[in-house]
Design a protein around this motif. Structure first.
Motif, PDB file in Angstrom:
ATOM      1  N   ILE A 294      47.596 121.428  18.406  1.00  0.00           N
ATOM      2  CA  ILE A 294      47.492 120.287  19.322  1.00  0.00           C
ATOM      3  C   ILE A 294      46.663 119.143  18.743  1.00  0.00           C
ATOM      4  CG2 ILE A 294      47.920 121.695  21.371  1.00  0.00           C
ATOM      5  CD1 ILE A 294      44.973 121.332  22.102  1.00  0.00           C
ATOM      6  N   PHE A 295      45.916 119.414  17.658  1.00  0.00           N
ATOM      7  CA  PHE A 295      45.265 118.276  16.994  1.00  0.00           C
ATOM      8  C   PHE A 295      46.325 117.309  16.470  1.00  0.00           C
ATOM      9  CE2 PHE A 295      41.513 121.167  16.338  1.00  0.00           C
ATOM     10  CZ  PHE A 295      40.638 120.405  17.088  1.00  0.00           C
ATOM     11  N   GLU A 296      47.463 117.859  16.119  1.00  0.00           N
ATOM     12  CA  GLU A 296      48.567 117.046  15.607  1.00  0.00           C
ATOM     13  C   GLU A 296      49.305 116.355  16.764  1.00  0.00           C
ATOM     14  OE1 GLU A 296      49.380 116.427  12.521  1.00  0.00           O
ATOM     15  OE2 GLU A 296      51.316 115.447  12.879  1.00  0.00           O
ATOM     16  N   SER A 297      49.664 117.146  17.788  1.00  0.00           N
ATOM     17  CA  SER A 297      50.478 116.567  18.870  1.00  0.00           C
ATOM     18  C   SER A 297      49.629 115.751  19.842  1.00  0.00           C
ATOM     19  CB  SER A 297      51.208 117.669  19.634  1.00  0.00           C
ATOM     20  OG  SER A 297      50.304 118.405  20.439  1.00  0.00           O
ATOM     21  N   GLN A 298      48.340 116.071  19.921  1.00  0.00           N
ATOM     22  CA  GLN A 298      47.438 115.426  20.892  1.00  0.00           C
ATOM     23  C   GLN A 298      47.951 115.518  22.326  1.00  0.00           C
ATOM     24  OE1 GLN A 298      46.417 111.586  19.250  1.00  0.00           O
ATOM     25  NE2 GLN A 298      45.102 112.522  17.725  1.00  0.00           N
ATOM     26  N   ILE A 299      48.609 116.615  22.607  1.00  0.00           N
ATOM     27  CA  ILE A 299      49.059 116.894  23.974  1.00  0.00           C
ATOM     28  C   ILE A 299      48.318 118.136  24.449  1.00  0.00           C
ATOM     29  CG2 ILE A 299      51.050 117.525  25.410  1.00  0.00           C
ATOM     30  CD1 ILE A 299      52.814 116.134  23.292  1.00  0.00           C
ATOM     31  N   PRO A 300      47.684 118.092  25.615  1.00  0.00           N
ATOM     32  CA  PRO A 300      46.979 119.284  26.085  1.00  0.00           C
ATOM     33  C   PRO A 300      47.923 120.500  26.115  1.00  0.00           C
ATOM     34  CG  PRO A 300      46.463 117.406  27.477  1.00  0.00           C
ATOM     35  CD  PRO A 300      47.559 116.967  26.542  1.00  0.00           C
ATOM     36  N   ALA A 301      47.396 121.640  25.713  1.00  0.00           N
ATOM     37  CA  ALA A 301      48.217 122.851  25.620  1.00  0.00           C
ATOM     38  C   ALA A 301      48.873 123.199  26.947  1.00  0.00           C
ATOM     39  CB  ALA A 301      47.357 124.008  25.117  1.00  0.00           C
ATOM     40  N   SER A 302      48.166 122.948  28.041  1.00  0.00           N
ATOM     41  CA  SER A 302      48.724 123.287  29.351  1.00  0.00           C
ATOM     42  C   SER A 302      49.950 122.413  29.645  1.00  0.00           C
ATOM     43  CB  SER A 302      47.670 123.089  30.440  1.00  0.00           C
ATOM     44  OG  SER A 302      47.184 121.767  30.367  1.00  0.00           O
ATOM     45  N   MET A 303      49.929 121.175  29.165  1.00  0.00           N
ATOM     46  CA  MET A 303      51.072 120.281  29.370  1.00  0.00           C
ATOM     47  C   MET A 303      52.246 120.738  28.509  1.00  0.00           C
ATOM     48  SD  MET A 303      51.136 116.145  29.111  1.00  0.00           S
ATOM     49  CE  MET A 303      52.635 115.232  29.518  1.00  0.00           C
ATOM     50  N   ILE A 304      51.960 121.240  27.321  1.00  0.00           N
ATOM     51  CA  ILE A 304      53.037 121.780  26.482  1.00  0.00           C
ATOM     52  C   ILE A 304      53.713 122.945  27.200  1.00  0.00           C
ATOM     53  CG2 ILE A 304      53.556 122.929  24.276  1.00  0.00           C
ATOM     54  CD1 ILE A 304      51.256 121.332  23.020  1.00  0.00           C
ATOM     55  N   GLN A 314      65.887 124.314  33.031  1.00  0.00           N
ATOM     56  CA  GLN A 314      67.119 123.512  32.972  1.00  0.00           C
ATOM     57  C   GLN A 314      68.002 123.951  31.808  1.00  0.00           C
ATOM     58  OE1 GLN A 314      64.273 120.100  32.889  1.00  0.00           O
ATOM     59  NE2 GLN A 314      65.937 119.057  33.957  1.00  0.00           N
ATOM     60  N   ASP A 315      67.722 125.151  31.261  1.00  0.00           N
ATOM     61  CA  ASP A 315      68.464 125.640  30.093  1.00  0.00           C
ATOM     62  C   ASP A 315      68.421 124.658  28.928  1.00  0.00           C
ATOM     63  OD1 ASP A 315      69.166 128.087  31.111  1.00  0.00           O
ATOM     64  OD2 ASP A 315      70.918 127.267  32.160  1.00  0.00           O
ATOM     65  N   THR A 316      67.323 123.949  28.810  1.00  0.00           N
ATOM     66  CA  THR A 316      67.198 123.007  27.695  1.00  0.00           C
ATOM     67  C   THR A 316      65.922 123.298  26.916  1.00  0.00           C
ATOM     68  OG1 THR A 316      66.211 121.454  29.267  1.00  0.00           O
ATOM     69  CG2 THR A 316      68.536 121.125  28.724  1.00  0.00           C
ATOM     70  N   GLY A 317      65.564 124.577  26.884  1.00  0.00           N
ATOM     71  CA  GLY A 317      64.353 124.990  26.168  1.00  0.00           C
ATOM     72  C   GLY A 317      64.357 124.588  24.707  1.00  0.00           C
ATOM     73  N   HIS A 318      65.545 124.495  24.121  1.00  0.00           N
ATOM     74  CA  HIS A 318      65.637 124.134  22.706  1.00  0.00           C
ATOM     75  C   HIS A 318      65.175 122.697  22.442  1.00  0.00           C
ATOM     76  CE1 HIS A 318      69.309 122.782  24.654  1.00  0.00           C
ATOM     77  NE2 HIS A 318      69.455 121.912  23.684  1.00  0.00           N
ATOM     78  N   LEU A 319      65.049 121.911  23.480  1.00  0.00           N
ATOM     79  CA  LEU A 319      64.635 120.511  23.301  1.00  0.00           C
ATOM     80  C   LEU A 319      63.125 120.326  23.267  1.00  0.00           C
ATOM     81  CD1 LEU A 319      67.157 118.652  25.652  1.00  0.00           C
ATOM     82  CD2 LEU A 319      67.218 118.823  23.157  1.00  0.00           C
ATOM     83  N   LEU A 324      58.281 116.961  23.258  1.00  0.00           N
ATOM     84  CA  LEU A 324      56.861 116.757  22.926  1.00  0.00           C
ATOM     85  C   LEU A 324      56.699 115.479  22.097  1.00  0.00           C
ATOM     86  CD1 LEU A 324      55.672 120.401  22.102  1.00  0.00           C
ATOM     87  CD2 LEU A 324      55.456 119.125  24.249  1.00  0.00           C
ATOM     88  N   SER A 325      57.614 115.283  21.191  1.00  0.00           N
ATOM     89  CA  SER A 325      57.562 114.072  20.384  1.00  0.00           C
ATOM     90  C   SER A 325      57.794 112.847  21.278  1.00  0.00           C
ATOM     91  CB  SER A 325      58.618 114.197  19.277  1.00  0.00           C
ATOM     92  OG  SER A 325      58.879 112.955  18.725  1.00  0.00           O
ATOM     93  N   GLU A 326      58.680 113.007  22.244  1.00  0.00           N
ATOM     94  CA  GLU A 326      58.969 111.924  23.194  1.00  0.00           C
ATOM     95  C   GLU A 326      57.757 111.623  24.078  1.00  0.00           C
ATOM     96  OE1 GLU A 326      61.828 110.261  23.025  1.00  0.00           O
ATOM     97  OE2 GLU A 326      61.248 108.916  24.659  1.00  0.00           O
ATOM     98  N   GLN A 345      51.821 113.986  34.490  1.00  0.00           N
ATOM     99  CA  GLN A 345      53.077 114.336  35.160  1.00  0.00           C
ATOM    100  C   GLN A 345      54.107 113.225  35.013  1.00  0.00           C
ATOM    101  OE1 GLN A 345      53.182 115.978  38.975  1.00  0.00           O
ATOM    102  NE2 GLN A 345      51.506 117.439  38.639  1.00  0.00           N
ATOM    103  N   ILE A 346      53.646 112.011  35.171  1.00  0.00           N
ATOM    104  CA  ILE A 346      54.577 110.874  35.140  1.00  0.00           C
ATOM    105  C   ILE A 346      55.167 110.712  33.745  1.00  0.00           C
ATOM    106  CG2 ILE A 346      54.741 108.362  35.416  1.00  0.00           C
ATOM    107  CD1 ILE A 346      52.468 108.631  37.550  1.00  0.00           C
ATOM    108  N   ILE A 347      54.310 110.804  32.734  1.00  0.00           N
ATOM    109  CA  ILE A 347      54.778 110.638  31.355  1.00  0.00           C
ATOM    110  C   ILE A 347      55.628 111.832  30.928  1.00  0.00           C
ATOM    111  CG2 ILE A 347      53.941 110.637  28.950  1.00  0.00           C
ATOM    112  CD1 ILE A 347      51.766 108.676  29.910  1.00  0.00           C
ATOM    113  N   GLY A 348      55.217 113.016  31.327  1.00  0.00           N
ATOM    114  CA  GLY A 348      55.987 114.211  30.973  1.00  0.00           C
ATOM    115  C   GLY A 348      57.393 114.163  31.562  1.00  0.00           C
ATOM    116  N   THR A 349      57.484 113.781  32.812  1.00  0.00           N
ATOM    117  CA  THR A 349      58.785 113.712  33.467  1.00  0.00           C
ATOM    118  C   THR A 349      59.659 112.641  32.823  1.00  0.00           C
ATOM    119  OG1 THR A 349      57.781 114.443  35.523  1.00  0.00           O
ATOM    120  CG2 THR A 349      59.932 113.397  35.695  1.00  0.00           C
ATOM    121  N   GLN A 350      59.047 111.500  32.542  1.00  0.00           N
ATOM    122  CA  GLN A 350      59.815 110.426  31.907  1.00  0.00           C
ATOM    123  C   GLN A 350      60.323 110.857  30.529  1.00  0.00           C
ATOM    124  OE1 GLN A 350      60.784 107.576  33.390  1.00  0.00           O
ATOM    125  NE2 GLN A 350      62.073 107.397  31.569  1.00  0.00           N
TER     126      GLN A 350
END
Lengths: 500, 500
Positions: A294-304, A314-319, A324-326, A345-350
């Motif tokens: 997460i030092f690389e992604s800078q996304i909290p692990a819980s959000m990942i 949604q059967d889109t686990g492969h994405l 995460l990059s998005e 939540q807002i950014i994750g959903t978007q």
């Protein structure tokens, strides 16, 4: 003479939120209160964050009653809560009258220390609550939400601290919910804040153990002059939780710093929690190792994790990696808010919509509002193109004023609405519960009399409502707004024409 | 210019010994070798400690062959082993001819770095092996066994380091197998050694994560000038194991120190090990939290566990706290050796007998030898009364010379004995295997051709032979010696008359 470092223990709130989805029943925590109250903590965090939501959503327990119980059982120690600034314990801005009422009632029911944060580090969003806290003579702690970004230098964070100081507060918290605060940055930040805001400014450091480096960060923060730290007793520490209290105390030996905790009492609490913890095995976050990626992604692990769950549903686990990059791209386009409620939540959903529907083909109304400043103003420049798109689709202008300044006082309206609900108790506390959670409070009022549920020793019952991706992706001639339910939360979604 | 800190990864040996009882099959480790070899480690620990014993006892695998395999798969990186000084990989002193032969063969088969320790910190016990290592041009690392005691001050440990330096070595290791090395002591020790032994003396710090403070100790050791540290990649770290490699690397960012590890490769190793680790669930040490209570008891957590298992096997589990307290007393009476092999087993067993039979009513012959100096001479004063008792019962005098000076060369005898064993391969390596493990080597030679066993995914099959407490406790007129099998190891026990 060793300098005393004060400790806030998180075991009654954030530790169980981070590791056990806030599932723990009060009855399993009551037995440790006497030891906690006499152990010598500066404060005990007992309320706020997701615990309020969890009480009414999962535990059929009145969170105000839980607070009053803690107040009775912890008479000697300052009780602390985590408050989302102008969002209180929910995901939108409230007008100042509601914010002030909430602070007043929380204090009356037992809170001594209010830790206030805003995901945008927009200090205007801290002002009403910090000032309300100070008016009633309680401890107002303003927080910096620490999440690295190209614009979030140490100097920038120190400036934010100085702005908080100018608004008026009793202490400043460096709040790192991802565990990304490395030792040298911890040192520099504390040093910088002490220099800019005055040596007497009390500084607390809150971090997570997720990346395995932050115990060292606490040491460096102490060396830089930090006054207080957050830890959690070890039987509810580590992983995506916090650093263990006992280790923090022990590591200071001989360093010229010390804690004044009664370790016999702390160890008794440790052993009791270790005994009841298996009841919540179904809720236990399985990620107990370290996650340095997460030092690389800078996304909290819980959000990942929550993103992964959402995609798998949604059967889109492969994405996942693409999303995460998005998330990083969307965060950048939005001016780098911290990935804290409500921005996470807002950014994750978007980001999910961007991946499934095409980049910004669908804008949630929350994301449009976020872009337009209706949640707060982050430090970074926003992507002008996305901003224009948000303005056009939402058909409203961007704002630069404090978002809550545009809100009408809603106390009286909420009181009237609540008054007709079956089970409404007639109190201001109930009005506030309803104001923050208008969707789930009515159901809770109805069943409240049945008393708290113990949800331990049962498989996790997670609300897994998911958006219908096909439906929201349908092409239409002009933006259409409708409601999508995602992770149990409703989002107004505007669907834009798909240009082939 | 950042100073480079070198890293030794323990994932191939000590990490799995600490967390998985050295149960991992070579086939599960082979896939990570290429990444490990190219990641930029100073060395990789691959051999020694209990891994040799485990190979022939549990895995039906020739440990020399394992070493040769690693040598082939890890051509670029220095391979390291842990050697118990004059005890080699067993629990008694060997004469110098055997020690020298062992070092020579280990080097020929692939070892570059020999980390040598003696539980008594009796530097005379390091001399033969360190000098043998240097004669053949390999890296000789002498160790301090760190375990606090009233006599083991920082200055005392620094003196031991200086003695090791005088014997001749290429580096010094501060070896803390309990995780008791607190940050300030780590700093003072490294600083002290650098001052006394010369700034150019390479210093390594080996510690455990057990108490939750030692990542900070590593930071302080680095600040004090330490050159190399031991870590383990995170999917086999924490608990009674070690601090995670990835976190160590990350925590240094911006501090003026850095590691030169290729983190992509490290993370690939992490993910592979995380994949195979569940195969060894039955062996996994369940203690993954922190155990700060051991700062009080100063007994390594693994020794507390093995004592508990031993007592429960005798239906005397309720005596655990008494036995732990007795271990501390016996250690004190013995002059404070470190609780490292072989002293840990000898003191632990004696403490159990003291509790079950009465204080020093029964003396194991090993404990008598330990008191009389036949293993080595520790730093502390011994209890004169217990010393006299040991001398009387064992009917031999205490010694002050190096214990191995009294031993006759046994190489030829061992070679002749081994030569007649079915399956003996005729090599010096086999003679050494037999010399160190005369009880189990014959069986291993017989079955070696069947090839290594994979013991993962099966319940742990722990040798649970226990002494017959009633029998050894029988009163008799004068000391009687007989053999008791305890935890798979035979002890000669002298039973003294019980005075009513």
């Amino acid at each position: 003479m060793a300098r005393t470092i004060e400790v806030t223990d998180l075991i009654l709130r954030d530790a169980q939120q981070s590791l056990l989805e806030t599932s723990m029943a009060l009855e399993d925590l009551i037995p440790v209160c006497e030891d906690l109250d006499n152990a010598g903590y500066w404060s005990l965090e007992v309320w706020g964050g997701a615990s309020f939501d969890s009480c009414i959503r999962l535990l059929n327990e009145d969170p105000w009653e839980r607070l009053r119980t803690y107040r009775k059982l912890l008479p000697k120690t300052k009780l602390q809560m985590l408050l989302r600034g102008q969002n209180l314990l929910a995901y939108r801005n409230f007008d100042d009258s509601i914010v002030e009422k909430f602070v007043e009632k929380a204090a009356q029911n037992g809170i001594d220390v209010f830790r206030v944060f805003d995901a945008f580090n927009d200090v205007r969003n801290l002002k009403a609550s910090l000032q309300a806290v100070r008016r009633i003579g309680k401890h107002a702690q303003g927080s910096i939400c620490y999440l690295p970004s190209p614009v979030h230098t140490v100097a920038a964070f120190v400036d934010i601290a100085q702005q908080i100081k100018e608004v008026g507060c009793d202490s400043i918290c460096i709040r790192d919910v991802a565990g990304l605060l490395k030792p040298q940055v911890a040192y520099d930040l504390v040093k910088g804040i002490k220099q800019k805001c005055g040596k007497g400014t009390l500084v607390n450091v809150h971090t997570r153990s997720t990346t395995g480096v932050t115990m060292v960060s606490l040491m460096k923060a102490v060396e830089a002059g930090c006054d207080m730290v957050d830890t959690a007793i070890s039987s509810l520490a580590f992983g995506r939780g916090h650093n263990p209290t006992e280790s923090f105390v022990e590591m200071l030996e001989g360093t010229g710093y010390e804690c004044r905790l009664d370790m016999e009492r702390v160890l008794r609490v440790k052993h009791h929690i270790a005994t009841v913890r298996p009841r919540y095995r179904g809720f236990l976050d399985g990620h107990m190792g370290v996650e340095t990626e997460i030092f690389e992604s800078q996304i909290p692990a819980s959000m990942i994790s929550s993103t992964e769950i959402q995609l798998k549903g949604q059967d889109t686990g492969h994405l996942l990696q693409d999303v995460l990059s998005e998330i990083r791209d969307v965060r950048r386009d939005a001016g780098y808010p911290a990935l804290d409620p409500p921005a996470d939540q807002i950014i994750g959903t978007q980001a999910v919509f961007n991946q499934l529907q095409g980049k910004y083909k669908v804008l949630t109304s929350e994301f449009a509002d976020l872009m337009l400043g209706y949640y707060g103003t982050p430090l970074g420049e926003k992507n002008a193109e996305v901003l224009a798109m948000a303005s056009a689709r939402a058909n409203k202008p961007p704002i630069s004023c404090r978002a809550a300044d545009l809100l009408q006082p809603e106390w009286e309206r909420r009181r009237s609405e609540a008054a007709v609900l079956p089970g409404f108790g007639g109190t201001d506390e109930d009005v506030l519960t309803y104001a923050m959670f208008p969707k789930i409070a009515p159901q809770f009022f109805k069943t409240r009399m049945e008393g708290p549920k113990h949800i331990g020793n049962e498989p996790a019952t997670v609300d897994s409502e998911q958006p219908d991706a096909n439906r929201s992706g349908g092409a239409s001639a002009s933006p259409v707004t409708y409601v999508v339910s995602l992770n149990g939360k409703e989002h107004k979604v505007m669907v834009a024409p798909v240009k082939e």
